[in-house]
Scaffold this motif. Structure first.
Motif, PDB file in Angstrom:
ATOM      1  N   GLU A 125      14.237   1.105  -8.775  1.00  0.00           N
ATOM      2  CA  GLU A 125      14.754   2.201  -7.926  1.00  0.00           C
ATOM      3  C   GLU A 125      14.584   1.842  -6.453  1.00  0.00           C
ATOM      4  O   GLU A 125      13.516   1.380  -6.043  1.00  0.00           O
ATOM      5  N   ASP A 126      15.651   2.055  -5.663  1.00  0.00           N
ATOM      6  CA  ASP A 126      15.595   1.748  -4.231  1.00  0.00           C
ATOM      7  C   ASP A 126      14.760   2.814  -3.508  1.00  0.00           C
ATOM      8  O   ASP A 126      15.183   3.969  -3.390  1.00  0.00           O
ATOM      9  N   VAL A 127      13.572   2.418  -3.053  1.00  0.00           N
ATOM     10  CA  VAL A 127      12.661   3.371  -2.399  1.00  0.00           C
ATOM     11  C   VAL A 127      12.435   2.990  -0.927  1.00  0.00           C
ATOM     12  O   VAL A 127      11.481   3.451  -0.303  1.00  0.00           O
ATOM     13  N   THR A 167      15.203  -4.620   1.154  1.00  0.00           N
ATOM     14  CA  THR A 167      15.343  -3.523   0.197  1.00  0.00           C
ATOM     15  C   THR A 167      14.101  -3.565  -0.685  1.00  0.00           C
ATOM     16  O   THR A 167      13.668  -4.638  -1.115  1.00  0.00           O
ATOM     17  N   ILE A 168      13.524  -2.392  -0.917  1.00  0.00           N
ATOM     18  CA  ILE A 168      12.298  -2.319  -1.714  1.00  0.00           C
ATOM     19  C   ILE A 168      12.585  -1.532  -2.988  1.00  0.00           C
ATOM     20  O   ILE A 168      13.082  -0.393  -2.925  1.00  0.00           O
ATOM     21  N   TYR A 181       0.833  -1.206   0.000  1.00  0.00           N
ATOM     22  CA  TYR A 181       0.000   0.000   0.000  1.00  0.00           C
ATOM     23  C   TYR A 181       0.867   1.256   0.000  1.00  0.00           C
ATOM     24  O   TYR A 181       0.526   2.268  -0.623  1.00  0.00           O
ATOM     25  N   ARG A 182       2.002   1.200   0.678  1.00  0.00           N
ATOM     26  CA  ARG A 182       2.916   2.345   0.666  1.00  0.00           C
ATOM     27  C   ARG A 182       3.480   2.556  -0.742  1.00  0.00           C
ATOM     28  O   ARG A 182       3.669   3.692  -1.187  1.00  0.00           O
ATOM     29  N   ALA A 183       3.742   1.450  -1.452  1.00  0.00           N
ATOM     30  CA  ALA A 183       4.289   1.562  -2.814  1.00  0.00           C
ATOM     31  C   ALA A 183       3.274   2.211  -3.755  1.00  0.00           C
ATOM     32  O   ALA A 183       3.632   3.098  -4.542  1.00  0.00           O
ATOM     33  N   VAL A 184       2.003   1.820  -3.647  1.00  0.00           N
ATOM     34  CA  VAL A 184       0.960   2.448  -4.483  1.00  0.00           C
ATOM     35  C   VAL A 184       0.914   3.952  -4.192  1.00  0.00           C
ATOM     36  O   VAL A 184       0.837   4.782  -5.096  1.00  0.00           O
ATOM     37  N   LEU A 205       7.022  -3.997  -8.348  1.00  0.00           N
ATOM     38  CA  LEU A 205       7.516  -3.905  -6.970  1.00  0.00           C
ATOM     39  C   LEU A 205       8.334  -5.149  -6.647  1.00  0.00           C
ATOM     40  O   LEU A 205       7.873  -6.266  -6.867  1.00  0.00           O
ATOM     41  N   GLN A 206       9.540  -4.917  -6.134  1.00  0.00           N
ATOM     42  CA  GLN A 206      10.358  -6.061  -5.700  1.00  0.00           C
ATOM     43  C   GLN A 206      10.771  -5.861  -4.248  1.00  0.00           C
ATOM     44  O   GLN A 206      11.206  -4.753  -3.870  1.00  0.00           O
ATOM     45  N   ILE A 207      10.642  -6.917  -3.450  1.00  0.00           N
ATOM     46  CA  ILE A 207      11.080  -6.869  -2.050  1.00  0.00           C
ATOM     47  C   ILE A 207      12.158  -7.935  -1.919  1.00  0.00           C
ATOM     48  O   ILE A 207      11.879  -9.126  -2.066  1.00  0.00           O
ATOM     49  N   ILE A 208      13.400  -7.480  -1.704  1.00  0.00           N
ATOM     50  CA  ILE A 208      14.536  -8.395  -1.721  1.00  0.00           C
ATOM     51  C   ILE A 208      15.325  -8.268  -0.416  1.00  0.00           C
ATOM     52  O   ILE A 208      15.123  -7.313   0.345  1.00  0.00           O
ATOM     53  N   PRO A 209      16.241  -9.213  -0.140  1.00  0.00           N
ATOM     54  CA  PRO A 209      17.053  -9.092   1.077  1.00  0.00           C
ATOM     55  C   PRO A 209      17.807  -7.757   1.092  1.00  0.00           C
ATOM     56  O   PRO A 209      18.081  -7.193   0.023  1.00  0.00           O
ATOM     57  N   PRO A 210      18.147  -7.251   2.300  1.00  0.00           N
ATOM     58  CA  PRO A 210      18.761  -5.913   2.384  1.00  0.00           C
ATOM     59  C   PRO A 210      20.027  -5.791   1.537  1.00  0.00           C
ATOM     60  O   PRO A 210      20.894  -6.665   1.601  1.00  0.00           O
TER      61      PRO A 210
END
Ligand code: CDP
Length: 238
Positions: free
Chosen positions: A88-90, A82-83, A39-42, A68-73
């Motif tokens: 782009e790292d957001v 890391t999002i 929801y934050r990404a939207v 949207l990608q959610i990956i290890p830090p």
């Protein structure tokens, strides 16, 4: 340890759900999915592209198709993940006061919610998962094996959020955060679609005076007892 498992964690802003969820997932060798990130990404896309945060016909398709990608830090700066949006790292941009103030508006839109809910269910299917949010036990995963509803007083939650911001070197006034948290709780609880509320079968966890370790120890005990009694029932059925 790869048997399917679904744990739902819901609760209001700043109750400590994300840290608790990550620690519980790690103890259960499960993946942790923090639905608030979606929801934050939207909301981030709406703000950066100048889109109306209340316009479902615009944001529903954004939620369904965003990259949207959610990956290890990728950086050791206290982040849990890391999002990336379009590469782009957001990660920290999703946690600004501007996003905090706006996020409950796109989150109230039925088209946005159904797109996100579908993606969350897809991620959980067949997996061993701890999912964190507002409507996980009530809407996204109503058949979750165990549901927790995590709360703390607004004052404790505001203090914790201020501590998080200070730890990242940002300025934070507890009174401002408290006001923003109370407004967001009211919007999240008052919306028509999937409002914030405990599932009828949720276990309530008041965290004002609990350490994360104590929360996880309690939760593990509940999960183990629940799974044992479910197994016993299945065995008796045969
Ligand atoms: O970390 P915090 O509790 O402050 O917020 P979050 O879990 O990142 O969620 C941010 C916002 O997303 C919430 O205030 C809700 O408006 C929305 N949200 C939701 O509507 N449903 C979810 N399952 C998760 C988050």
């Amino acid at each position: 340890m790869n048997a399917q498992l679904a744990i739902a964690i819901d609760g209001p802003a700043g109750a400590g759900k994300s840290v608790f969820g990550a620690a519980l997932a790690s103890a259960l060798q499960a993946i942790c999915i923090d639905s608030g990130i979606v929801y934050r990404a939207v909301t981030w896309i709406a703000i950066t592209r100048g889109l109306d945060p209340d316009h479902d016909a615009t944001l529903g398709p954004v939620a369904a198709s965003m990259n949207l990608q959610i990956i290890p830090p990728t950086v050791q700066d206290g982040r849990q993940f890391t999002i990336l949006i379009d590469g782009e790292d957001v990660t920290w941009e999703l946690r600004t006061p501007d996003i905090d103030r706006t996020v409950s508006r796109p989150s109230a839109l039925p088209g946005v919610r159904s797109a996100v809910t579908e993606q969350l269910r897809h991620l959980a299917r067949g997996a061993r998962v701890v999912m964190v949010g507002r409507d996980i036990g009530t809407v996204v995963l109503p058949d979750a094996d165990v549901k927790f509803y995590v709360t703390a007083t607004p004052e404790t939650r505001a203090r914790r959020r201020a501590d998080e911001l200070h730890a990242r070197g940002q300025e934070a006034v507890v009174a401002d955060i408290l006001r923003s948290i109370i407004e967001r709780d009211a919007r999240d609880s008052g919306r028509v679609t999937a409002p914030l509320r405990p599932a009828d079968d949720a276990i309530h966890l008041e965290t004002d005076n609990l350490t994360v370790d104590a929360e996880v120890a309690f939760a593990l005990d509940v999960v183990q007892r629940t799974l044992r009694s479910a197994n016993a029932l299945e065995t008796n059925d045969v």
